[in-house]
Design a protein around this motif. Structure first.
Motif, mmCIF file in Angstrom:
data_model
loop_
_atom_site.group_PDB
_atom_site.id
_atom_site.type_symbol
_atom_site.label_atom_id
_atom_site.label_comp_id
_atom_site.label_asym_id
_atom_site.label_seq_id
_atom_site.Cartn_x
_atom_site.Cartn_y
_atom_site.Cartn_z
ATOM 1 N N GLU A 33 13.997 8.947 16.506
ATOM 2 C CA GLU A 33 12.553 8.333 16.276
ATOM 3 C C GLU A 33 12.105 8.460 15.003
ATOM 4 O O GLU A 33 11.430 7.560 14.380
ATOM 5 C CB GLU A 33 11.582 9.233 17.108
ATOM 6 N N ARG A 34 12.512 9.735 14.099
ATOM 7 C CA ARG A 34 11.818 9.744 12.734
ATOM 8 C C ARG A 34 12.697 8.656 11.932
ATOM 9 O O ARG A 34 12.149 7.937 11.204
ATOM 10 C CB ARG A 34 12.055 11.004 12.207
ATOM 11 N N SER A 35 13.821 8.416 11.907
ATOM 12 C CA SER A 35 14.939 7.591 11.201
ATOM 13 C C SER A 35 14.133 6.167 11.633
ATOM 14 O O SER A 35 14.402 5.314 10.600
ATOM 15 C CB SER A 35 16.452 7.811 11.447
ATOM 16 N N LEU A 36 14.012 5.738 12.908
ATOM 17 C CA LEU A 36 13.620 4.432 13.235
ATOM 18 C C LEU A 36 12.131 4.063 12.593
ATOM 19 O O LEU A 36 12.087 2.990 11.987
ATOM 20 C CB LEU A 36 13.618 4.052 14.398
ATOM 21 N N THR A 37 11.528 4.807 12.300
ATOM 22 C CA THR A 37 10.067 4.816 11.576
ATOM 23 C C THR A 37 9.986 4.507 10.232
ATOM 24 O O THR A 37 9.120 3.954 9.557
ATOM 25 C CB THR A 37 8.886 5.923 11.911
ATOM 26 N N GLU A 38 11.282 4.946 9.464
ATOM 27 C CA GLU A 38 11.409 4.416 8.118
ATOM 28 C C GLU A 38 11.703 2.933 7.874
ATOM 29 O O GLU A 38 11.280 2.618 6.785
ATOM 30 C CB GLU A 38 12.849 5.123 7.715
ATOM 31 N N MET A 39 11.877 2.292 8.849
ATOM 32 C CA MET A 39 12.131 0.967 8.933
ATOM 33 C C MET A 39 10.700 0.100 8.755
ATOM 34 O O MET A 39 9.777 0.693 9.545
ATOM 35 C CB MET A 39 13.013 0.168 9.868
#
Length: 172
Positions: A33-39
């Motif tokens: 979830e956290r890494s996808l929000t970086e996009m």
């Protein structure tokens, strides 16, 4: 302690530090979830929906997932506009094509810049505000948004002037 160190090294071998989606490198050491929000174009709610659709635990480390699972997440991100209702997309009824899409990554920045340039070109109210560099969305401007110069004392200039003045007096 020595028994714990080899496990960490084995775990590091399985870890993919970067996961590439489109033209964006995501951090593989963070949760899904956290890494996808970086996009760009994917927020917390969207990331949660993507993880749910892929059948992945959203708290799992993204780089430790199997390649098949990562590929499934990438495919869902690319086809996100088809999976969700229209009101959840970030680009509804495009001006030129009339389609509803969900822009992510660099595409989001490009379409936003095109929209701003179009507003400037047709001299809409928002376009004129963009041209002048003023606030666009109705914020107050009497006391905020001042970009000219700082009002107050610049201590560094005073010190520089004092040093220059001191050098001239000492030389005479």
């Amino acid at each position: 302690m020595s028994a714990e160190e080899p496990q960490e090294q084995e775990d590091d071998e399985d870890l993919r530090y970067f996961v590439r989606i489109g033209q964006t490198d995501l951090d593989g050491t963070k949760s899904v979830e956290r890494s996808l929000t970086e996009m760009n174009g994917i927020g917390r709610r969207t990331a949660r929906l993507i993880a749910e659709e892929a059948g992945v635990d959203r708290t799992a480390t993204f780089g430790r997932l199997d390649d098949d699972v990562i590929d499934a997440v990438v495919e869902i991100v690319e086809n996100y506009a088809n999976e969700v209702p229209d009101w959840l997309n970030n680009r509804r009824e495009d001006f030129y094509s009339g389609e509803t899409t969900h822009e992510i990554g660099n595409d989001l920045q490009l379409t936003r810049q095109h929209d701003i340039n179009r507003m400037k070109m047709i001299d809409s109210y928002k376009g004129v505000r963009h041209k002048r560099g003023q606030k666009v969305r109705g914020q107050r401007t009497k006391s905020t948004g001042r970009t000219e110069g700082t009002i107050g004392v610049n201590v560094e200039e005073i010190r520089e002037e004092a040093e220059e003045g001191g050098d001239e007096e000492g030389g005479e």
